[in-house]
Design a protein around this motif. Structure first.
Motif, PDB file in Angstrom:
ATOM      1  N   VAL A  69      75.873 122.810  24.871  1.00 11.57           N
ATOM      2  CA  VAL A  69      76.389 121.880  25.872  1.00 11.57           C
ATOM      3  C   VAL A  69      76.231 120.435  25.409  1.00 11.57           C
ATOM      4  CG1 VAL A  69      76.069 121.020  28.230  1.00 11.57           C
ATOM      5  CG2 VAL A  69      76.131 123.491  27.782  1.00 11.57           C
ATOM      6  N   ALA A  70      75.129 120.105  24.773  1.00 16.44           N
ATOM      7  CA  ALA A  70      74.930 118.732  24.281  1.00 16.44           C
ATOM      8  C   ALA A  70      76.049 118.342  23.321  1.00 16.44           C
ATOM      9  CB  ALA A  70      73.572 118.593  23.602  1.00 16.44           C
ATOM     10  N   ASP A  71      76.440 119.255  22.458  1.00 13.09           N
ATOM     11  CA  ASP A  71      77.542 118.974  21.533  1.00 13.09           C
ATOM     12  C   ASP A  71      78.852 118.742  22.292  1.00 13.09           C
ATOM     13  OD1 ASP A  71      75.791 119.266  19.405  1.00 13.09           O
ATOM     14  OD2 ASP A  71      76.491 121.288  18.888  1.00 13.09           O
ATOM     15  N   ARG A  72      79.122 119.571  23.315  1.00 12.32           N
ATOM     16  CA  ARG A  72      80.351 119.402  24.093  1.00 12.32           C
ATOM     17  C   ARG A  72      80.334 118.083  24.866  1.00 12.32           C
ATOM     18  NH1 ARG A  72      79.913 123.169  21.385  1.00 12.32           N
ATOM     19  NH2 ARG A  72      80.667 121.516  20.049  1.00 12.32           N
ATOM     20  N   LEU A  73      79.187 117.698  25.394  1.00  8.05           N
ATOM     21  CA  LEU A  73      79.104 116.444  26.144  1.00  8.05           C
ATOM     22  C   LEU A  73      79.322 115.233  25.241  1.00  8.05           C
ATOM     23  CD1 LEU A  73      76.170 117.184  28.616  1.00  8.05           C
ATOM     24  CD2 LEU A  73      78.632 117.239  29.065  1.00  8.05           C
ATOM     25  N   THR A  74      78.840 115.317  24.021  1.00 10.98           N
ATOM     26  CA  THR A  74      79.083 114.234  23.062  1.00 10.98           C
ATOM     27  C   THR A  74      80.580 114.103  22.801  1.00 10.98           C
ATOM     28  OG1 THR A  74      76.915 114.533  22.039  1.00 10.98           O
ATOM     29  CG2 THR A  74      78.613 113.447  20.701  1.00 10.98           C
ATOM     30  N   GLU A  75      81.248 115.243  22.616  1.00 10.72           N
ATOM     31  CA  GLU A  75      82.703 115.226  22.409  1.00 10.72           C
ATOM     32  C   GLU A  75      83.423 114.670  23.639  1.00 10.72           C
ATOM     33  OE1 GLU A  75      82.378 119.370  19.829  1.00 10.72           O
ATOM     34  OE2 GLU A  75      83.338 119.380  21.800  1.00 10.72           O
ATOM     35  N   GLU A  76      83.003 115.100  24.813  1.00  7.71           N
ATOM     36  CA  GLU A  76      83.641 114.640  26.049  1.00  7.71           C
ATOM     37  C   GLU A  76      83.478 113.143  26.234  1.00  7.71           C
ATOM     38  OE1 GLU A  76      82.206 117.013  29.335  1.00  7.71           O
ATOM     39  OE2 GLU A  76      82.923 118.850  28.388  1.00  7.71           O
ATOM     40  N   ASN A  77      82.290 112.637  25.935  1.00  3.74           N
ATOM     41  CA  ASN A  77      82.057 111.202  26.081  1.00  3.74           C
ATOM     42  C   ASN A  77      82.961 110.415  25.154  1.00  3.74           C
ATOM     43  OD1 ASN A  77      80.470 108.592  25.150  1.00  3.74           O
ATOM     44  ND2 ASN A  77      79.874 109.070  27.255  1.00  3.74           N
ATOM     45  N   ARG A  78      83.108 110.874  23.932  1.00  6.06           N
ATOM     46  CA  ARG A  78      83.983 110.190  22.971  1.00  6.06           C
ATOM     47  C   ARG A  78      85.429 110.174  23.478  1.00  6.06           C
ATOM     48  NH1 ARG A  78      87.298 111.391  18.420  1.00  6.06           N
ATOM     49  NH2 ARG A  78      87.406 109.563  17.078  1.00  6.06           N
ATOM     50  N   ALA A  79      85.892 111.316  23.967  1.00  3.85           N
ATOM     51  CA  ALA A  79      87.261 111.389  24.477  1.00  3.85           C
ATOM     52  C   ALA A  79      87.433 110.489  25.704  1.00  3.85           C
ATOM     53  CB  ALA A  79      87.628 112.836  24.817  1.00  3.85           C
ATOM     54  N   LYS A  80      86.441 110.467  26.595  1.00  2.00           N
ATOM     55  CA  LYS A  80      86.527 109.601  27.771  1.00  2.00           C
ATOM     56  C   LYS A  80      86.613 108.127  27.363  1.00  2.00           C
ATOM     57  CE  LYS A  80      84.064 112.311  31.241  1.00  2.00           C
ATOM     58  NZ  LYS A  80      82.874 112.308  32.118  1.00  2.00           N
ATOM     59  N   ARG A  81      85.856 107.754  26.357  1.00  3.84           N
ATOM     60  CA  ARG A  81      85.889 106.350  25.907  1.00  3.84           C
ATOM     61  C   ARG A  81      87.260 106.005  25.313  1.00  3.84           C
ATOM     62  NH1 ARG A  81      81.172 104.148  26.748  1.00  3.84           N
ATOM     63  NH2 ARG A  81      79.324 105.450  26.833  1.00  3.84           N
ATOM     64  N   THR A 105      93.678 114.178  18.954  1.00  2.00           N
ATOM     65  CA  THR A 105      92.853 114.839  17.940  1.00  2.00           C
ATOM     66  C   THR A 105      91.473 115.166  18.501  1.00  2.00           C
ATOM     67  OG1 THR A 105      94.055 113.766  16.143  1.00  2.00           O
ATOM     68  CG2 THR A 105      91.832 114.572  15.640  1.00  2.00           C
ATOM     69  N   ALA A 106      90.865 114.203  19.193  1.00  2.00           N
ATOM     70  CA  ALA A 106      89.530 114.412  19.758  1.00  2.00           C
ATOM     71  C   ALA A 106      89.548 115.488  20.839  1.00  2.00           C
ATOM     72  CB  ALA A 106      88.989 113.095  20.323  1.00  2.00           C
ATOM     73  N   VAL A 107      90.532 115.441  21.703  1.00  2.00           N
ATOM     74  CA  VAL A 107      90.622 116.411  22.797  1.00  2.00           C
ATOM     75  C   VAL A 107      90.914 117.808  22.248  1.00  2.00           C
ATOM     76  CG1 VAL A 107      92.018 117.093  24.800  1.00  2.00           C
ATOM     77  CG2 VAL A 107      91.201 114.738  24.586  1.00  2.00           C
ATOM     78  N   SER A 108      91.774 117.908  21.258  1.00  2.00           N
ATOM     79  CA  SER A 108      92.099 119.213  20.663  1.00  2.00           C
ATOM     80  C   SER A 108      90.879 119.827  19.982  1.00  2.00           C
ATOM     81  CB  SER A 108      93.246 119.073  19.660  1.00  2.00           C
ATOM     82  OG  SER A 108      94.416 118.668  20.322  1.00  2.00           O
ATOM     83  N   ALA A 109      90.144 119.014  19.237  1.00  2.00           N
ATOM     84  CA  ALA A 109      88.934 119.507  18.573  1.00  2.00           C
ATOM     85  C   ALA A 109      87.898 119.950  19.610  1.00  2.00           C
ATOM     86  CB  ALA A 109      88.357 118.437  17.653  1.00  2.00           C
ATOM     87  N   HIS A 110      87.767 119.173  20.666  1.00  2.00           N
ATOM     88  CA  HIS A 110      86.834 119.506  21.742  1.00  2.00           C
ATOM     89  C   HIS A 110      87.220 120.831  22.406  1.00  2.00           C
ATOM     90  CE1 HIS A 110      84.363 119.221  25.293  1.00  2.00           C
ATOM     91  NE2 HIS A 110      85.451 119.192  26.060  1.00  2.00           N
ATOM     92  N   ALA A 111      88.489 121.001  22.711  1.00  2.00           N
ATOM     93  CA  ALA A 111      88.953 122.240  23.350  1.00  2.00           C
ATOM     94  C   ALA A 111      88.686 123.448  22.452  1.00  2.00           C
ATOM     95  CB  ALA A 111      90.442 122.133  23.694  1.00  2.00           C
ATOM     96  N   ARG A 112      88.979 123.300  21.154  1.00  2.00           N
ATOM     97  CA  ARG A 112      88.705 124.409  20.226  1.00  2.00           C
ATOM     98  C   ARG A 112      87.216 124.744  20.198  1.00  2.00           C
ATOM     99  NH1 ARG A 112      92.456 121.702  17.169  1.00  2.00           N
ATOM    100  NH2 ARG A 112      90.843 120.727  15.925  1.00  2.00           N
ATOM    101  N   SER A 113      86.375 123.716  20.176  1.00  2.00           N
ATOM    102  CA  SER A 113      84.925 123.946  20.163  1.00  2.00           C
ATOM    103  C   SER A 113      84.458 124.617  21.443  1.00  2.00           C
ATOM    104  CB  SER A 113      84.177 122.621  19.960  1.00  2.00           C
ATOM    105  OG  SER A 113      84.434 122.111  18.672  1.00  2.00           O
ATOM    106  N   GLU A 114      84.973 124.169  22.576  1.00  2.00           N
ATOM    107  CA  GLU A 114      84.613 124.817  23.848  1.00  2.00           C
ATOM    108  C   GLU A 114      85.003 126.285  23.821  1.00  2.00           C
ATOM    109  OE1 GLU A 114      84.661 121.661  27.507  1.00  2.00           O
ATOM    110  OE2 GLU A 114      86.566 122.567  26.946  1.00  2.00           O
ATOM    111  N   GLU A 115      86.231 126.550  23.424  1.00  2.00           N
ATOM    112  CA  GLU A 115      86.720 127.921  23.435  1.00  2.00           C
ATOM    113  C   GLU A 115      85.920 128.809  22.490  1.00  2.00           C
ATOM    114  OE1 GLU A 115      90.975 127.757  22.855  1.00  2.00           O
ATOM    115  OE2 GLU A 115      91.217 126.428  24.597  1.00  2.00           O
ATOM    116  N   ARG A 116      85.565 128.269  21.344  1.00  2.00           N
ATOM    117  CA  ARG A 116      84.861 129.069  20.333  1.00  2.00           C
ATOM    118  C   ARG A 116      83.362 129.185  20.604  1.00  2.00           C
ATOM    119  NH1 ARG A 116      84.835 128.018  13.810  1.00  2.00           N
ATOM    120  NH2 ARG A 116      83.635 129.865  13.309  1.00  2.00           N
TER     121      ARG A 116
END
Length: 183
Positions: A69-81, A105-116
């Motif tokens: 979850v920490a990794d996903r939150l880091t990705e989410e924060n970057r995308a939100k910014r 690119t950031a959102v797509s990478a995040h979605a792939r990471s969430e799914e995987r």
């Protein structure tokens, strides 16, 4: 119905988000702002619901759930910014399209990471009943979620404390803009 399962619901939303990026990119110049607003709204409510419902559950259910979850939150924060920066500068800014490409690119990478790393493991560690209950909770959270990005609220506790005032503020701002004839 596939959307009765939280994983299916969220993966379908990832597909809708991809479609919304396409919509923004293919929109005629006078429709880019409206398309970007739809994308922003979808991203904002989707991430808020994940932060309030899915991530806390994953922390408890998954081996190394806190790390996942920490990794996903880091990705989410970057995308939100990135999304917030795009909103602040506007669709007419010369760097909008480069920023949108970076966001995609950031959102797509995040979605792939969430799914995987999160969703696949959640499916394996939860029952169909749990996933249906989470889907209902996600839908409820989305109905109350802010419609603009708010970096720094990537936790259930922060969303619960800050979310309601942000929802009121976001929706009031949207109504004022519409009343003034602005997007």
């Amino acid at each position: 119905m596939a959307e009765q399962d939280v994983i299916d619901l969220l993966v379908a939303q990832h597909g809708r988000i991809r479609d919304l990026f396409d919509e923004v990119e293919q929109a005629p110049p006078d429709k880019v702002g409206d398309a970007f607003d739809r994308l922003t709204r979808m991203l904002s409510v989707h991430e808020t619901a994940e932060e309030e419902i899915v991530h806390p559950y994953a922390r408890r259910k998954l081996d190394n759930g806190h790390g996942v979850v920490a990794d996903r939150l880091t990705e989410e924060n970057r995308a939100k910014r990135l999304l917030l920066d795009l909103h602040k500068s506007g669709v007419d800014h010369p760097q909008f399209w480069d920023g949108l490409a970076a966001l995609r690119t950031a959102v797509s990478a995040h979605a792939r990471s969430e799914e995987r790393y999160e969703f696949a493991r959640l499916r394996a560690r939860t029952s169909a009943v749990e996933r249906r209950a989470m889907a209902a909770a996600v839908r409820a959270a989305e109905s109350l979620a802010p419609i603009r990005p708010h970096p720094g609220t990537e936790s259930a506790a922060r969303n619960l404390v800050m979310g309601p005032p942000l929802v009121v503020m976001d929706r009031a701002r949207e109504l004022i803009r519409k009343a003034l004839g602005r997007r």
